[in-house]
Design a protein around this motif. Sequence first.
Motif, PDB file in Angstrom:
ATOM      1  N   ILE A 212       0.856  -1.193   0.000  1.00 44.10           N
ATOM      2  CA  ILE A 212       0.000   0.000   0.000  1.00 44.10           C
ATOM      3  C   ILE A 212       0.895   1.247   0.000  1.00 44.10           C
ATOM      4  O   ILE A 212       0.633   2.225  -0.716  1.00 44.10           O
ATOM      5  N   THR A 214       3.815   1.433  -1.216  1.00 43.90           N
ATOM      6  CA  THR A 214       4.371   1.538  -2.571  1.00 43.90           C
ATOM      7  C   THR A 214       3.350   2.192  -3.511  1.00 43.90           C
ATOM      8  O   THR A 214       3.689   3.077  -4.285  1.00 43.90           O
ATOM      9  N   ALA A 215       2.106   1.745  -3.387  1.00 43.55           N
ATOM     10  CA  ALA A 215       1.048   2.305  -4.247  1.00 43.55           C
ATOM     11  C   ALA A 215       0.912   3.801  -4.017  1.00 43.55           C
ATOM     12  O   ALA A 215       0.754   4.590  -4.957  1.00 43.55           O
ATOM     13  N   ARG A 216       1.010   4.204  -2.735  1.00 44.40           N
ATOM     14  CA  ARG A 216       0.918   5.637  -2.409  1.00 44.40           C
ATOM     15  C   ARG A 216       2.099   6.389  -3.011  1.00 44.40           C
ATOM     16  O   ARG A 216       1.946   7.464  -3.584  1.00 44.40           O
ATOM     17  N   LYS A 218       3.743   5.677  -5.534  1.00 48.99           N
ATOM     18  CA  LYS A 218       3.617   5.795  -6.999  1.00 48.99           C
ATOM     19  C   LYS A 218       2.605   6.865  -7.395  1.00 48.99           C
ATOM     20  O   LYS A 218       2.389   7.102  -8.592  1.00 48.99           O
ATOM     21  N   MET A 220      -0.719   6.852  -6.596  1.00 46.18           N
ATOM     22  CA  MET A 220      -2.085   6.348  -6.825  1.00 46.18           C
ATOM     23  C   MET A 220      -3.080   7.083  -5.909  1.00 46.18           C
ATOM     24  O   MET A 220      -2.722   7.425  -4.773  1.00 46.18           O
ATOM     25  N   ARG A 224      -8.517   4.728  -5.328  1.00 46.69           N
ATOM     26  CA  ARG A 224      -8.036   3.563  -6.083  1.00 46.69           C
ATOM     27  C   ARG A 224      -7.304   2.571  -5.172  1.00 46.69           C
ATOM     28  O   ARG A 224      -7.456   1.361  -5.308  1.00 46.69           O
ATOM     29  N   ILE A 225      -6.538   3.135  -4.240  1.00 48.19           N
ATOM     30  CA  ILE A 225      -5.797   2.254  -3.307  1.00 48.19           C
ATOM     31  C   ILE A 225      -6.779   1.413  -2.502  1.00 48.19           C
ATOM     32  O   ILE A 225      -6.626   0.208  -2.363  1.00 48.19           O
ATOM     33  N   HIS A 229      -6.836  -2.220  -4.179  1.00 46.24           N
ATOM     34  CA  HIS A 229      -5.780  -2.975  -3.499  1.00 46.24           C
ATOM     35  C   HIS A 229      -6.176  -3.406  -2.085  1.00 46.24           C
ATOM     36  O   HIS A 229      -6.183  -4.592  -1.781  1.00 46.24           O
TER      37      HIS A 229
END
Lengths: 317, 296
Positions: A212, A214-216, A218, A220, A224-225, A229
């Motif tokens: 999570i 990592t997603a932040r 990037k 995102m 969407r997260i 995810h």
Amino acid sequence: MTYVLRRILTTVPVLFLVTVMVFLLIHLIPGNPAQVILGQDATPSSIRALTVQLGLNKPMPVQYADWLGKVLHGNLGKSLLDGQPVNQIIAQRLPVTVELAFLTLFVALVIAFPLGIMAAVFRGKWQDAVAMFSATIGIAVPPFWVGILFLLLFTVRIHLFPSSGYAPLWVSPLKNLSVMVLPAVATGIREAAVLLRMLRASLLDVLDQDFIRTARAKGMSGYRIIMHHALKNALIPVITMGGLQVAGLLGGLVITETIFSLPGLGSLLVQSVFSRDYTTVQGTALVAAVAVVLVNVAVDVLYSLADPRIQLGGRAT
Amino acid sequence: MTMSPLEVVASATATETPRRVRWRSVRKNVSLWLGAAIVFAVLFIAVFAPLISPYSPVKLDYTAILQPPSAAHWLGTDDLGRDILTRIFYGARTSMEVAIGSVALATIVGVPIGLVSGFYRGVVDEWLVMRVVDAIQAFPFLILALVLAAVLGPGIRNVTIAIAVGYLPVFIRTVRAQVMAERQKEYVQAARMVGASDVRLMFRHIFPNTLTPLIVQVTLGVASGIVAEASLSYLGLGAQPPTPSWGSMLHTAQGYMTQAPWMAIVPGIAIAIAVLGFNLLGDGLQIRFDPRKNRA
């Protein structure tokens, strides 16, 4: 596959013990069961006849073998009240309880999902406090009291919903839903509160994980997260627990059906208890217990298929 | 020079005694103290009901039937002219008697079974005890209690037994899981090395370490017991008239919903407050003993 097979195999002794317990039920009645069933005014000949009808004059293992043989052939005996086959009575009542259970779960999910996600996303803020306070109250308030209050408010005071007049879903969908909405919401509030707490805890666990972050990193979006995810991962334990709530739900429906005069399994059980129709009590309890065992197995198997770690590490009982 | 947040916490805890730190964590634990306060109030009312009640719980007064809340009857009267506040106080007594009694019974029976089963494991544990536990748990709690209460006959004693049977698996599982975790630990191996018998190991060394989850379970069990008692009394299997019970009061109220709605509102609030108290206390204890649970 070993885990799945093992899990299915463990249900065999459980189902066997469930049948033993249901069978012994009638023998728990203090004194002579036939006498108790027939009441004080029973004549010796009627007591003898019922003793023979129930097979109580035979040795216990023989009685159990006879009874189990019939049950395995789908014969749950005859009602002591009117001689109707118990499996027929149950077949008539079961759809009402199944429908109410599904509607209750639906209501619970509709309430729990937005509030649970909100509580996790706004952890420690007022939105979280409101959601958790609602959950705490929702768990504390007995569903049957909520049912009574709903009747008082929506049926007696503002006449929004009818108090009785159940019609099957396939005969009159509108009439059916108008009778089922209040009981489903009354029972669903508590289930929602339990699910909300679980969803929040599960989401918070996932939101702390590296993927999570990592997603932040990037860039995102938060929406969407959560939706793509976090929720997907947080849902597995919640769905499992939701499935395991079925036992509690079935218990709760007994009283809900009684309050709202719904012709389901729960109200059948209550009526049979008071009319001392022990064969119907046995049949209903057996069907409820077998349903719970099967739902639990199905949930465990689905969970293990969805999350392979269970199959690798699931050695404990 | 300004300190970093970490240094502030470190310097604060360095000057505080462990007792102060513990007290601070208890003070911050709202669930714990709020739950404890509600539980204390409910138990106080249950124990001292005869002293604090303004009227008799069973004396009929046909001149005061279905009266709304007033100065004479703070929560109104029921269909037989009995004071509802008084019956709520005495209902707390019935509720606590059954809920605490059933949890005590389940603990007395379940804890030794869980201890022995978790300690020895083996075929008896896996294929007998745990399968019986599974079989009992297969019956929805209220259905099991309802059927048992029906077979044993109505009344407070039989309802207590019925609820205890339904709650037994929870205590067996809780203690067994804790014993299985504890028996591997070094202190148990050390005690075994110096010649402690199995019984001594179980009851003297391992049992005290199962108490934390057990206390939490007991508290939550009482909350479930209150609802179960009220449900069974509502159905007519619990306390028998004229003994006051919150569940039977709700049952009576259903017949007077248009004339006396307060009859249906007050007992439900009493049940909710009592359940809330025990649930909060259980949650608070869980946070106190295992702060990681805070997020659930």
